[in-house]
Write an enzyme that holds these catalytic residues in place. Sequence first.
Site, PDB file in Angstrom:
ATOM      1  N   GLU A   1       0.867   2.996  -5.720  1.00  0.00           N
ATOM      2  CA  GLU A   1      -0.041   3.325  -4.625  1.00  0.00           C
ATOM      3  C   GLU A   1       0.660   3.919  -3.413  1.00  0.00           C
ATOM      4  OE1 GLU A   1      -3.688   2.560  -4.640  1.00  0.00           O
ATOM      5  OE2 GLU A   1      -3.219   2.599  -6.772  1.00  0.00           O
TER       6      GLU A   1
ATOM      7  N   CYS B   1      -3.527   3.847   7.306  1.00  0.00           N
ATOM      8  CA  CYS B   1      -3.916   4.500   6.046  1.00  0.00           C
ATOM      9  C   CYS B   1      -3.862   6.018   6.176  1.00  0.00           C
ATOM     10  CB  CYS B   1      -5.335   4.090   5.648  1.00  0.00           C
ATOM     11  SG  CYS B   1      -5.437   2.508   4.819  1.00  0.00           S
TER      12      CYS B   1
ATOM     13  N   HIS C   1      -3.894  -3.318  -0.385  1.00  0.00           N
ATOM     14  CA  HIS C   1      -2.551  -2.780  -0.191  1.00  0.00           C
ATOM     15  C   HIS C   1      -1.814  -3.646   0.815  1.00  0.00           C
ATOM     16  CE1 HIS C   1      -4.249   1.406  -1.337  1.00  0.00           C
ATOM     17  NE2 HIS C   1      -3.581   0.931  -2.355  1.00  0.00           N
TER      18      HIS C   1
END
Length: 446
Positions: free
Chosen positions: A176, A370, A252
């Site tokens: 990721e 993000c 995450h």
Amino acid sequence: MPKHAIEANFDGLVGLTHNYAGLSWGNVASKANVSAVSNPKQAALQGLAKMKQLADRGYVQGILPPHERPHIPTLKGLGYNGSDEQILAAVARDNPVLLSAVASASCMWTANAATVSASADTHDHRVHFTPANLNAKFHRSIEHVVTGRVLRAIFSDEAYFAHHHALPPVSQFGDEGAANHTRLCASHGEPGVELFVYGDVAFDDEAPAPTRFPARQTLEASRAIARLHGLDDNHAVFAQQNPAAIDAGVFHNDVIAVGNANVLFYHQQAFLDEDRLLADISARLKGAQLEAIRVPEADVPLADAVASYLFNSQLLSAADGMVLAVPAECREIPSVSRYLDGLLASGGPITAVEVFDVKQSMRNGGGPACLRLRVVLRDDELKAMHHGVLMTDSLYQHLTAWVQAHYRDRLSQDDLSDPMLLDESRRALDELTGILGLGMIYDFQH
């Protein structure tokens, strides 16, 4: 003697198809806003304002362009034929969830774009890039090809930059990107410690694992990237995320921890073996002592941390300490706002809190952190990269006018099959590559 270096931030410019499809299982905010009407124009302007605000403070701020969406080549690869209009109509009729996936603007969250290692840490003293395969979610798994093209276009000089292909797109190597990677150091130009946080041990059925939501990053993927980047044991630390946090919506690590220089800011429930992690970092960190700021559950309940995205903030070096760039939601949730006030009064390394309005992104589960990919660059590396993507007053004005000219201010799921939206997107992106000087990075340009 260490060379001077800075940490540049490269934010994803929000795409023209920014919408709320709720595609990301495990992302609580994404599911909570499914099928709501979005405002792509407002989202893009909010993102640009954040970039400009940081650039005005003296930070090196770059831009990563959105991808072509809806992505017709993906649909053709799945057996849809005919004109673009016919393909859109067919997939909207047969499989609207698939249409939402190939129309997703999720590449805006560039913390997932790649993992980047600083040249001070790598075996060949080049900056290394590995695009994330993002194979946990179909709509994101189609991003890494264009992401790789973009990174190669910006960081093209092989004397300074090394590029790797994404890892194999299978569950054992689920990757990721930088959302699960943090670099800690005495200063950006000195050798540092790269922290890789994983949620799953792919080949160990006995390892602790979440039971409600899937873990997206594997230990095997993190180790593979460390090997590709030439990081030895002195420069890499691997830590498992707390499975209970994943089940609470922490999909995450950057939703529950953030680091910068020698500071690690994290929630009590972030890591499975917190004491061992801190010891491993401290043993490898040279030239500075690790400053661990642990936020207790009693002060900020995990649910409030997830709702506010307190840890999905940017932690930035400043002349008089560090700035924590937080989403506006942090001042709307009482426990988080109280904690921030106490943090500023504590006399610790975080000396300022700056609030950013990124509500359009937050509704899909993405805060300030993000939206950005961090790249540590020495002065010569900064000089060697393509400068057309770096934020200036002129570029901000140009991109603001570009957004105003091309973006819609209302988008629903039903609009995704509109062939005019695809045409609008392609014309806008073709113009954007000229503005940024990136060349032909999209499939439709070839």
